[in-house]
Design a protein around this motif. Sequence first.
Motif, PDB file in Angstrom:
ATOM      1  N   HIS A   1      31.829-117.796 -50.307  1.00  0.00           N
ATOM      2  CA  HIS A   1      30.388-117.790 -50.544  1.00  0.00           C
ATOM      3  C   HIS A   1      30.008-116.437 -51.138  1.00  0.00           C
ATOM      4  CE1 HIS A   1      26.191-118.855 -50.203  1.00  0.00           C
ATOM      5  NE2 HIS A   1      26.004-117.593 -49.885  1.00  0.00           N
ATOM      6  N   TYR A   2      29.504-116.467 -52.345  1.00  0.00           N
ATOM      7  CA  TYR A   2      29.188-115.243 -53.059  1.00  0.00           C
ATOM      8  C   TYR A   2      27.684-115.112 -53.279  1.00  0.00           C
ATOM      9  CZ  TYR A   2      34.188-115.500 -53.940  1.00  0.00           C
ATOM     10  OH  TYR A   2      35.540-115.585 -53.773  1.00  0.00           O
ATOM     11  N   TYR A   3      27.239-113.861 -53.428  1.00  0.00           N
ATOM     12  CA  TYR A   3      25.798-113.582 -53.536  1.00  0.00           C
ATOM     13  C   TYR A   3      25.174-114.329 -54.717  1.00  0.00           C
ATOM     14  CZ  TYR A   3      21.446-110.941 -53.516  1.00  0.00           C
ATOM     15  OH  TYR A   3      20.129-110.591 -53.459  1.00  0.00           O
ATOM     16  N   TYR A   4      25.703-114.099 -55.917  1.00  0.00           N
ATOM     17  CA  TYR A   4      25.138-114.742 -57.110  1.00  0.00           C
ATOM     18  C   TYR A   4      25.695-116.155 -57.322  1.00  0.00           C
ATOM     19  CZ  TYR A   4      23.243-110.244 -58.661  1.00  0.00           C
ATOM     20  OH  TYR A   4      22.548-109.071 -58.759  1.00  0.00           O
ATOM     21  N   ASN A   5      26.992-116.332 -57.043  1.00  0.00           N
ATOM     22  CA  ASN A   5      27.668-117.598 -57.381  1.00  0.00           C
ATOM     23  C   ASN A   5      27.533-118.675 -56.314  1.00  0.00           C
ATOM     24  OD1 ASN A   5      28.530-116.272 -59.677  1.00  0.00           O
ATOM     25  ND2 ASN A   5      30.457-115.650 -58.749  1.00  0.00           N
ATOM     26  N   GLY A   6      27.055-118.286 -55.126  1.00  0.00           N
ATOM     27  CA  GLY A   6      26.932-119.262 -54.029  1.00  0.00           C
ATOM     28  C   GLY A   6      28.295-119.741 -53.578  1.00  0.00           C
TER      29      GLY A   6
ATOM     30  N   GLY B   1      23.219-119.595 -54.220  1.00  0.00           N
ATOM     31  CA  GLY B   1      23.312-118.421 -55.076  1.00  0.00           C
ATOM     32  C   GLY B   1      22.116-118.329 -56.018  1.00  0.00           C
ATOM     33  N   ARG B   2      22.305-117.644 -57.167  1.00  0.00           N
ATOM     34  CA  ARG B   2      21.185-117.430 -58.100  1.00  0.00           C
ATOM     35  C   ARG B   2      21.059-118.608 -59.059  1.00  0.00           C
ATOM     36  NH1 ARG B   2      21.181-112.112 -61.695  1.00  0.00           N
ATOM     37  NH2 ARG B   2      22.814-113.270 -62.781  1.00  0.00           N
ATOM     38  N   VAL B   3      20.078-119.453 -58.787  1.00  0.00           N
ATOM     39  CA  VAL B   3      19.881-120.664 -59.600  1.00  0.00           C
ATOM     40  C   VAL B   3      18.394-120.940 -59.810  1.00  0.00           C
ATOM     41  CG1 VAL B   3      21.994-121.788 -58.758  1.00  0.00           C
ATOM     42  CG2 VAL B   3      19.854-122.151 -57.551  1.00  0.00           C
ATOM     43  N   THR B   4      18.117-121.794 -60.792  1.00  0.00           N
ATOM     44  CA  THR B   4      16.751-122.293 -60.950  1.00  0.00           C
ATOM     45  C   THR B   4      16.678-123.755 -60.519  1.00  0.00           C
ATOM     46  OG1 THR B   4      17.213-122.859 -63.242  1.00  0.00           O
ATOM     47  CG2 THR B   4      16.172-120.732 -62.859  1.00  0.00           C
ATOM     48  N   GLY B   5      17.836-124.375 -60.243  1.00  0.00           N
ATOM     49  CA  GLY B   5      17.886-125.771 -59.804  1.00  0.00           C
ATOM     50  C   GLY B   5      19.332-126.164 -59.612  1.00  0.00           C
TER      51      GLY B   5
ATOM     52  N   LYS C   1      13.041-112.871 -55.752  1.00  0.00           N
ATOM     53  CA  LYS C   1      13.113-111.569 -56.436  1.00  0.00           C
ATOM     54  C   LYS C   1      14.407-110.822 -56.114  1.00  0.00           C
ATOM     55  CE  LYS C   1       8.657-111.464 -58.057  1.00  0.00           C
ATOM     56  NZ  LYS C   1       8.523-112.945 -58.008  1.00  0.00           N
ATOM     57  N   ARG C   2      14.927-111.032 -54.899  1.00  0.00           N
ATOM     58  CA  ARG C   2      16.164-110.337 -54.498  1.00  0.00           C
ATOM     59  C   ARG C   2      17.365-110.798 -55.319  1.00  0.00           C
ATOM     60  NH1 ARG C   2      16.708-109.911 -47.985  1.00  0.00           N
ATOM     61  NH2 ARG C   2      18.811-109.173 -48.439  1.00  0.00           N
ATOM     62  N   MET C   3      17.245-111.934 -55.990  1.00  0.00           N
ATOM     63  CA  MET C   3      18.329-112.422 -56.840  1.00  0.00           C
ATOM     64  C   MET C   3      18.272-111.743 -58.220  1.00  0.00           C
ATOM     65  SD  MET C   3      20.503-114.552 -55.587  1.00  0.00           S
ATOM     66  CE  MET C   3      20.728-115.234 -53.948  1.00  0.00           C
TER      67      MET C   3
ATOM     68  N   ASN D   1      16.529-108.375 -58.506  1.00  0.00           N
ATOM     69  CA  ASN D   1      16.638-106.961 -58.140  1.00  0.00           C
ATOM     70  C   ASN D   1      17.118-106.868 -56.694  1.00  0.00           C
ATOM     71  OD1 ASN D   1      13.851-107.113 -60.057  1.00  0.00           O
ATOM     72  ND2 ASN D   1      15.419-105.633 -60.638  1.00  0.00           N
ATOM     73  N   PRO D   2      18.459-106.925 -56.505  1.00  0.00           N
ATOM     74  CA  PRO D   2      19.019-106.939 -55.147  1.00  0.00           C
ATOM     75  C   PRO D   2      18.708-105.658 -54.388  1.00  0.00           C
ATOM     76  CG  PRO D   2      20.704-107.429 -56.808  1.00  0.00           C
ATOM     77  CD  PRO D   2      19.493-106.957 -57.543  1.00  0.00           C
ATOM     78  N   GLU D   3      18.581-105.774 -53.081  1.00  0.00           N
ATOM     79  CA  GLU D   3      18.359-104.606 -52.232  1.00  0.00           C
ATOM     80  C   GLU D   3      19.704-103.949 -51.907  1.00  0.00           C
ATOM     81  OE1 GLU D   3      15.987-106.127 -49.008  1.00  0.00           O
ATOM     82  OE2 GLU D   3      14.412-106.733 -50.427  1.00  0.00           O
ATOM     83  N   ALA D   4      19.637-102.754 -51.261  1.00  0.00           N
ATOM     84  CA  ALA D   4      20.856-101.958 -51.001  1.00  0.00           C
ATOM     85  C   ALA D   4      21.915-102.764 -50.249  1.00  0.00           C
ATOM     86  CB  ALA D   4      20.492-100.701 -50.228  1.00  0.00           C
ATOM     87  N   GLU D   5      21.498-103.496 -49.211  1.00  0.00           N
ATOM     88  CA  GLU D   5      22.480-104.262 -48.421  1.00  0.00           C
ATOM     89  C   GLU D   5      23.084-105.396 -49.255  1.00  0.00           C
ATOM     90  OE1 GLU D   5      20.699-107.003 -45.406  1.00  0.00           O
ATOM     91  OE2 GLU D   5      18.836-105.940 -45.831  1.00  0.00           O
ATOM     92  N   ASP D   6      22.312-105.922 -50.193  1.00  0.00           N
ATOM     93  CA  ASP D   6      22.836-106.979 -51.067  1.00  0.00           C
ATOM     94  C   ASP D   6      23.907-106.403 -51.988  1.00  0.00           C
ATOM     95  OD1 ASP D   6      20.856-108.611 -49.969  1.00  0.00           O
ATOM     96  OD2 ASP D   6      19.432-108.134 -51.579  1.00  0.00           O
ATOM     97  N   GLN D   7      23.689-105.165 -52.434  1.00  0.00           N
ATOM     98  CA  GLN D   7      24.636-104.510 -53.345  1.00  0.00           C
ATOM     99  C   GLN D   7      26.031-104.435 -52.741  1.00  0.00           C
ATOM    100  OE1 GLN D   7      24.524-103.950 -56.382  1.00  0.00           O
ATOM    101  NE2 GLN D   7      22.357-103.843 -56.900  1.00  0.00           N
TER     102      GLN D   7
END
Length: 283
Positions: free
Chosen positions: A199-204, A246-250, A110-112, A114-120
């Motif tokens: 290493h990036y939050y969404y892109n890994g 990062g943000r992936v489904t596979g 879920k954090r991927m 709706n990221p939390e404040a520290e993720d932002q």
Amino acid sequence: MNSKALVIFASLFTSLSQAQNLPQVLSVPGGIAEIPVGALSEPAPQVFFQQHRVLVTHNDSEWLAIVGIPLETLPSRQEIELKTQDQTSHLSFQVAYKEYPAQYLTIKNKRMVNPEAEDQEKISADLKLINQAIQTWTEQDEIDTDFMAPVDGRLSGVFGSRRFFNNQAKNPHSGLDIAAPPGTPIKAPASAKVINTGHYYYNGNAVFLDHGQGLISGYFHMTEIKAKPGQVVAQGDIIGTVGATGRVTGPHLHWNIYLNGTKVDPALFIAKDLPRLEMRNHK
Ligand SMILES: [Zn+2]
């Protein structure tokens, strides 16, 4: 050399320079316009689109501006600016409509979505580095636009799709997804220089390549990064492996291409490889 031999020599040279493989032209939002900007016998003009420098390459007789069209552009007439030693002029071109499909994805983390404040904080820091990478401009006369697919896999996501994560509308898909087992080599599609890795939050785990004159490519979600900033790579050199960071489904490679600071459809660079990757969806 007699004049006949000169003609033959000239035509041989012409066919060699024509071997240069330019991206497929598709003047739509997220696509590429190719605009002749002068005879090869004259010096190349500097070209600008929306205040950004534009890549200028050539065929056998003309200079060609290769313009990246932002995905948010509405169908309309657009203008490029040409600057030579002694004058500034303008050329217009048409951007046509293109309908991009919708894609619905379920993300377990879920954090991927709706990221939390520290993720932002991390996301903002990432964005700064990514924007810096894609604004890279390297003066370079000959640009290698003869790309191959960076991963031999299955086409699992197209550029520009309007995406919904867990039914929430998010940004449209900014690249091309190629699915392959984790550890599959990711290869440089053409000669380039490594801008950075990180290493990036969404892109890994990610690598950015500089192909010259604002043509940049990005490789995301890697398991392993196998390239270093400043390294020069040739077509086919391994720069990392397919992963699911990062943000992936596979596991897959998310591949971005940028021209004049804007994301364009990578499929336009590998038109000849595409049917092979697409066919694997129907086996
Ligand atoms: Zn993707």
